[in-house]
Design an enzyme around this catalytic site. Structure first.
Site, PDB file in Angstrom:
ATOM      1  N   GLU A 198       0.814  -1.219   0.000  1.00  0.00           N
ATOM      2  CA  GLU A 198       0.000   0.000   0.000  1.00  0.00           C
ATOM      3  C   GLU A 198       0.847   1.268   0.000  1.00  0.00           C
ATOM      4  O   GLU A 198       0.550   2.234   0.692  1.00  0.00           O
ATOM      5  CB  GLU A 198      -0.966   0.002   1.197  1.00  0.00           C
ATOM      6  CG  GLU A 198      -1.861  -1.216   1.218  1.00  0.00           C
ATOM      7  CD  GLU A 198      -3.065  -1.080   2.159  1.00  0.00           C
ATOM      8  OE1 GLU A 198      -3.227  -0.014   2.763  1.00  0.00           O
ATOM      9  OE2 GLU A 198      -3.839  -2.045   2.254  1.00  0.00           O
ATOM     10  N   GLU A 215      -4.763  -9.358   1.539  1.00  0.00           N
ATOM     11  CA  GLU A 215      -5.531  -9.183   2.776  1.00  0.00           C
ATOM     12  C   GLU A 215      -6.988  -9.224   2.375  1.00  0.00           C
ATOM     13  O   GLU A 215      -7.358  -8.646   1.356  1.00  0.00           O
ATOM     14  CB  GLU A 215      -5.309  -7.803   3.428  1.00  0.00           C
ATOM     15  CG  GLU A 215      -4.026  -7.634   4.166  1.00  0.00           C
ATOM     16  CD  GLU A 215      -3.833  -6.204   4.721  1.00  0.00           C
ATOM     17  OE1 GLU A 215      -4.791  -5.393   4.710  1.00  0.00           O
ATOM     18  OE2 GLU A 215      -2.708  -5.917   5.151  1.00  0.00           O
TER      19      GLU A 215
END
Ligand code: NAG
Ligand code: NAG
Ligand code: NAG
Ligand code: NAG
Length: 467
Positions: free
Chosen positions: A157, A260
């Site tokens: 990210e 995730e």
């Protein structure tokens, strides 16, 4: 006649074992153990959360904790964990060997908390340096020898909004280029290198295009992880947004998985997302996924609550639900991976709308000599590990508060041989307190063996070295 079963019972207590290293195939969007496609059935594993790693301990350095967690993870039915930060000055041989013995692969992030170990997304040029790359290379140098390292995340990210994507993307390619050069120069095992993206609607597909394309910069990702929390509560493939996500990702020419998932906006979680991910609607595009996360932290995603003082673990209700869902998953067998063909960046860049794509930024001075000479770190190696947990100091309690008696880790020789309850527990375990079944479906030609179990030919050829 001497009983071979008794002989094995004694001998199995300490052993080393190698799971098959996973590899990529050109033109296939998947990971492979020999010719069998591998699906990640995973959980995120960073007990303690994202704290700085200068206290002499990280998630894979504490044998006692790993013994407890490998038991719980194996009972849960997982074949993969994802770590977010490790410290290569520590020794990871015991934990990595234990995970390997239990048939569990590890996706390792090469970053860590601390300015010198991670990238500043607002000003990445202040982070990308020989100092930063030294830590990245150290993690690679140490972890590449373990056969159960599935991949390295070059970043997680790094871009988290439409603003940061434009400035960080060329650094993603630069870091991956340097990692690939290091791997080649040092003749390390070719552990796949990929990136874990936030599920930002504006650029999730464009970034996939950008990272999959090939050019002279060698900055492409081998695989793409997506952190997605779109599926919340009771929903469907269509309504959750998974259908759109699957459509978008089906155009991205590299292996993809959920790095995730597991929205917790609606509690308790029912993990209908796990059902969907492994279903035929999605399993040709996604190679499975990693549920966030093993340990209970303040953000309340935990499957297990570990008391850091005593080491005692409490199984939480989501663990039981996820185990139930995992136990019913049916994976495709053989090689059903979608066919892919890597595009050239020159054909991809004109189509990218959400940011201005450029190739990797040039390598900064000082990195080339690290690549040539290597960094100083102790390479990892598999060691003999004790699967007999009888001396453990911690206790594990189930959701009703009962203590689990005689937890036992079961050696498996390949990833899809997750033990069923009876075998995993060992003959001596009282079934009342046994953690329930963690078996995957039988469609993989699953077999199990255990201390009190049977021996088979596959066991002998499965890479098992009885010591
Ligand atoms: C690893 O631990 C050492 C010693 O405490 C520390 O100096 C170093 O910063 C740590 N590395 C990382 C990546 O946190
Ligand atoms: C899926 O994409 C379509 C077309 O862009 C959009 O109209 C729809 O709202 C999306 N569905 C979800 C659940 O996000
Ligand atoms: C995006 O990055 C490119 C290349 O660095 C630059 O030319 C362009 O101006 C940037 N665009 C925006 C909107 O910041
Ligand atoms: C495990 O260790 C305990 C004590 O250290 C011993 O009594 C027990 O027999 C061992 N179990 C196996 C299966 O080796």
């Amino acid at each position: 006649m001497r009983s071979s079963i008794l002989f094995l019972a004694a001998a199995l207590a300490r052993f080393t074992q190698a799971v098959t290293p996973l590899t990529l195939k050109d033109n296939s969007a998947g990971f492979f153990a020999n010719d069998e496609e591998f699906f990640l059935v995973g959980v995120g594993y960073q007990p303690g959360g994202p704290v700085e790693l200068n206290q002499g301990v990280d998630p894979l350095s504490d044998l006692t904790g790993c013994q407890r967690d490998v038991y719980l993870l194996q009972q849960l039915g997982v074949n993969t964990i994802r770590t977010y930060a490790v410290n290569s000055t520590l020794n990871h041989d015991d934990c990595m060997s234990l995970f390997a013995a239990a048939g569990i692969y590890v996706v390792v992030d090469v970053n860590a908390p601390g300015w010198q170990y991670s990238v500043n997304r607002a000003e990445p040029w202040t982070s990308y340096s020989p100092l930063y790359m030294t830590n990245v290379f150290s993690v690679m140098e140490q972890f590449s020898p373990y056969p159960n390292v599935l991949g390295f995340f070059s970043g997680n990210e790094l871009a988290n909004d439409p603003k940061s994507i434009n400035v960080t993307a060329p650094y993603m390619r630069a870091i991956q280029r340097d990692m690939r050069q290091y791997q080649q120069s040092r003749k390390l095992r070719e552990v796949p290198i990929g990136y874990s993206t936030a599920d930002v609607v504006d650029f999730r597909q464009d970034l996939g295009f950008y990272l999959s394309c090939t050019d002279t910069d060698q900055g492409q990702s081998d695989f793409y992880g997506i952190n997605s929390y779109e599926w919340c509560g009771t929903t469907t493939f269509e309504k959750s947004g998974y259908e759109n996500l699957t459509d978008l990702m089906s155009a991205v020419q590299m292996p993809i998985f959920f790095s995730e998932y597991g929205c917790n906006e609606v509690l308790p979680r029912t993990f209908g997302d796990a059902d969907a991910i492994y279903s035929s609607q999605m399993n040709d595009v996604f190679s499975g996924g990693i549920v966030y996360e093993y340990n209970q932290e303040v953000n309340n995603f935990g499957l297990v609550d570990v008391d850091p003082k005593t080491g005692n673990a409490k199984i939480l209700p989501d663990y039981v639900t996820l185990r139930e869902v995992y136990s019913k998953v049916k994976l495709p067998t053989g090689n059903t991976a979608r066919k892919i063909s890597r595009p050239a960046c020159s054909s991809v860049f004109p189509k990218i709308k959400s940011f201005t794509p450029t190739l990797a930024v040039p390598q900064v001075s000082g990195i080339a000599s690290l690549i040539k000479n290597g960094v100083k770190v102790t390479p990892g190696k598999l060691v003999n590990v004790d699967l007999n947990l009888s001396g453990h100091k911690w206790t594990i309690t189930d959701v009703s508060g009962n203590t689990i008696q005689n937890p036992t880790i079961t050696a498996v020789s390949t990833w899809n041989q997750v033990p069923s309850e009876a075998e995993a527990s060992g003959a001596s375990q009282t079934s009342k307190n046994a953690a329930p079944s963690a078996k995957m479906d039988g469609g993989h030609g699953m077999f199990v063996f255990a201390i009190a179990g049977i021996t088979t030919l596959s066991m002998m050829i499965g890479g098992l070295l009885v010591v």
